[in-house]
Design a protein around this motif. Structure first.
Motif, PDB file in Angstrom:
ATOM      1  N   LEU A  59      -1.732  -0.246  -5.475  1.00 29.60           N
ATOM      2  CA  LEU A  59      -2.948  -0.922  -5.033  1.00 29.60           C
ATOM      3  C   LEU A  59      -3.903  -0.001  -4.279  1.00 29.60           C
ATOM      4  O   LEU A  59      -4.979  -0.432  -3.866  1.00 29.60           O
ATOM      5  CB  LEU A  59      -2.593  -2.118  -4.127  1.00 29.60           C
ATOM      6  CG  LEU A  59      -1.677  -3.165  -4.744  1.00 29.60           C
ATOM      7  CD1 LEU A  59      -1.354  -4.243  -3.742  1.00 29.60           C
ATOM      8  CD2 LEU A  59      -2.312  -3.758  -5.979  1.00 29.60           C
ATOM      9  N   ALA A  79      -9.516  -5.125  -2.177  1.00 29.98           N
ATOM     10  CA  ALA A  79      -8.235  -5.473  -1.557  1.00 29.98           C
ATOM     11  C   ALA A  79      -8.353  -6.767  -0.771  1.00 29.98           C
ATOM     12  O   ALA A  79      -7.435  -7.600  -0.761  1.00 29.98           O
ATOM     13  CB  ALA A  79      -7.762  -4.337  -0.650  1.00 29.98           C
ATOM     14  N   LEU A  88      -5.579  -2.335 -11.752  1.00 29.42           N
ATOM     15  CA  LEU A  88      -4.124  -2.508 -11.749  1.00 29.42           C
ATOM     16  C   LEU A  88      -3.537  -2.389 -13.149  1.00 29.42           C
ATOM     17  O   LEU A  88      -2.331  -2.567 -13.341  1.00 29.42           O
ATOM     18  CB  LEU A  88      -3.761  -3.870 -11.152  1.00 29.42           C
ATOM     19  CG  LEU A  88      -4.062  -4.047  -9.660  1.00 29.42           C
ATOM     20  CD1 LEU A  88      -3.621  -5.423  -9.188  1.00 29.42           C
ATOM     21  CD2 LEU A  88      -3.402  -2.964  -8.821  1.00 29.42           C
ATOM     22  N   ARG A 101       1.716  -8.560  -8.711  1.00 30.12           N
ATOM     23  CA  ARG A 101       1.764  -7.109  -8.543  1.00 30.12           C
ATOM     24  C   ARG A 101       1.543  -6.756  -7.083  1.00 30.12           C
ATOM     25  O   ARG A 101       2.221  -5.893  -6.522  1.00 30.12           O
ATOM     26  CB  ARG A 101       0.694  -6.453  -9.413  1.00 30.12           C
ATOM     27  CG  ARG A 101       0.577  -4.945  -9.297  1.00 30.12           C
ATOM     28  CD  ARG A 101       1.730  -4.238  -9.994  1.00 30.12           C
ATOM     29  NE  ARG A 101       1.766  -4.561 -11.412  1.00 30.12           N
ATOM     30  CZ  ARG A 101       1.019  -3.941 -12.317  1.00 30.12           C
ATOM     31  NH1 ARG A 101       0.174  -2.994 -11.988  1.00 30.12           N
ATOM     32  NH2 ARG A 101       1.139  -4.285 -13.606  1.00 30.12           N
ATOM     33  N   TYR A 102       0.596  -7.429  -6.473  1.00 26.48           N
ATOM     34  CA  TYR A 102       0.261  -7.211  -5.067  1.00 26.48           C
ATOM     35  C   TYR A 102       1.422  -7.593  -4.155  1.00 26.48           C
ATOM     36  O   TYR A 102       1.833  -6.845  -3.263  1.00 26.48           O
ATOM     37  CB  TYR A 102      -0.988  -8.019  -4.755  1.00 26.48           C
ATOM     38  CG  TYR A 102      -1.211  -8.356  -3.315  1.00 26.48           C
ATOM     39  CD1 TYR A 102      -1.294  -7.381  -2.340  1.00 26.48           C
ATOM     40  CD2 TYR A 102      -1.353  -9.681  -2.928  1.00 26.48           C
ATOM     41  CE1 TYR A 102      -1.520  -7.704  -1.022  1.00 26.48           C
ATOM     42  CE2 TYR A 102      -1.583 -10.017  -1.608  1.00 26.48           C
ATOM     43  CZ  TYR A 102      -1.659  -9.028  -0.660  1.00 26.48           C
ATOM     44  OH  TYR A 102      -1.876  -9.346   0.639  1.00 26.48           O
ATOM     45  N   LEU A 155      -8.379  -9.664  -3.218  1.00 28.46           N
ATOM     46  CA  LEU A 155      -7.034  -9.902  -3.725  1.00 28.46           C
ATOM     47  C   LEU A 155      -6.169 -10.592  -2.669  1.00 28.46           C
ATOM     48  O   LEU A 155      -5.365 -11.473  -2.987  1.00 28.46           O
ATOM     49  CB  LEU A 155      -6.393  -8.578  -4.156  1.00 28.46           C
ATOM     50  CG  LEU A 155      -4.975  -8.663  -4.732  1.00 28.46           C
ATOM     51  CD1 LEU A 155      -4.912  -9.649  -5.894  1.00 28.46           C
ATOM     52  CD2 LEU A 155      -4.503  -7.282  -5.175  1.00 28.46           C
ATOM     53  N   LEU A 197      -7.669   0.324  -5.110  1.00 26.47           N
ATOM     54  CA  LEU A 197      -8.644  -0.721  -4.819  1.00 26.47           C
ATOM     55  C   LEU A 197      -9.527  -0.333  -3.641  1.00 26.47           C
ATOM     56  O   LEU A 197      -9.062   0.270  -2.674  1.00 26.47           O
ATOM     57  CB  LEU A 197      -7.937  -2.038  -4.497  1.00 26.47           C
ATOM     58  CG  LEU A 197      -6.975  -2.591  -5.550  1.00 26.47           C
ATOM     59  CD1 LEU A 197      -6.431  -3.937  -5.082  1.00 26.47           C
ATOM     60  CD2 LEU A 197      -7.653  -2.720  -6.902  1.00 26.47           C
ATOM     61  N   THR A 243       0.824  -1.206   0.000  1.00 26.09           N
ATOM     62  CA  THR A 243       0.000   0.000   0.000  1.00 26.09           C
ATOM     63  C   THR A 243       0.858   1.256   0.000  1.00 26.09           C
ATOM     64  O   THR A 243       0.524   2.263  -0.626  1.00 26.09           O
ATOM     65  CB  THR A 243      -0.929   0.003   1.221  1.00 26.09           C
ATOM     66  OG1 THR A 243      -1.775  -1.142   1.153  1.00 26.09           O
ATOM     67  CG2 THR A 243      -1.804   1.250   1.230  1.00 26.09           C
ATOM     68  N   VAL A 302     -10.346  -5.550  -9.860  1.00 27.08           N
ATOM     69  CA  VAL A 302      -8.946  -5.508  -9.409  1.00 27.08           C
ATOM     70  C   VAL A 302      -8.014  -5.495 -10.615  1.00 27.08           C
ATOM     71  O   VAL A 302      -7.079  -4.687 -10.698  1.00 27.08           O
ATOM     72  CB  VAL A 302      -8.629  -6.717  -8.507  1.00 27.08           C
ATOM     73  CG1 VAL A 302      -7.118  -6.861  -8.316  1.00 27.08           C
ATOM     74  CG2 VAL A 302      -9.312  -6.565  -7.160  1.00 27.08           C
TER      75      VAL A 302
END
Length: 214
Positions: free
Chosen positions: A148, A156, A193, A210-211, A159, A151, A143, A189
């Motif tokens: 992200l 979130a 992104l 990515r997260y 994900l 979101l 974060t 999501v």
């Protein structure tokens, strides 16, 4: 499945061996340090290696380095890493590459037998199993990097569950919502992104990476 356990705690090794035996699995080796782990992997070629992050002699990252070596030498072998508490740096190193057949759980999670055995099954099948606390820690870290932040809280959360290796149906059950609602959140999501719609890539995997990488 056939497993190797690597932890310097005799009690944990014996406890896990008994638990896994009662669940119908076979522990082909239980060792206390990284060199013995690597030797056992070469001899037995297990389905999954369960590895403590910190092992002798320095109790720093010997287990992690051994886990990374196993994944490099034998990508077909699943690796489930155990840690006493969330270590973001180690988790990031472990998850920097492919997350197929990979798990990272806190040791407290072992006491939740069904969840622990389920994580082993996902890792053996080539999936990913991440402890919710590890995911939350990585989410907090991600974060701060901002990609992200677009979101919604629910997106979130969805994900985060995907990053634990759950299917859309399992996420729907966990959140007590319909499957179509989860699918809607997953699509949102991916769009937020800015993930490419290239048939050569899995947008779901890219979203998780990515997260985790953020």
């Amino acid at each position: 499945m056939r497993l190797i356990l690597a932890d310097d705690s005799v009690l944990l090794r014996e406890g896990l061996t008994r638990l896994l035996d009662e669940a119908g699995h076979e522990v082909v080796a239980a060792v206390a340090d990284a060199p013995a782990l690597l030797d056992a992997v070469e001899r037995h070629r297990p389905d999954v290696a369960v590895v403590d992050v910190r092992m002798p002699p320095t109790h720093r990252d010997e287990g992690l380095r051994a886990a990374l070596e196993i994944r490099e030498r034998h990508p077909e072998i699943g690796v489930l890493v155990l840690s006493q508490y969330v270590e973001q740096h180690y988790a990031a190193r472990l998850l920097a590459g492919s997350t197929e057949g990979l798990g990272y759980l806190l040791k407290d999670r072992v006491s939740e037998v069904a969840e622990f055995l389920g994580a082993l099954e996902r890792v053996r099948a080539g999936g990913t199993a991440l402890d919710p606390e590890v995911v939350r820690s990585l989410l907090a870290r991600a974060t701060r990097a901002d990609p992200l932040s677009r979101l919604s809280p629910r997106e979130a959360e969805v994900l985060r569950h995907l990053a634990q290796g759950l299917t859309n149906a399992a996420v729907a059950e966990r959140l007590h919502v319909s499957l179509s609602t989860v699918e809607k959140h997953v699509n949102a999501v991916m769009d937020k992104l800015d993930l490419p719609r290239d048939p050569g890539y899995s947008r779901r995997v890219l979203a998780i990476l990515r997260y985790l990488g953020a």
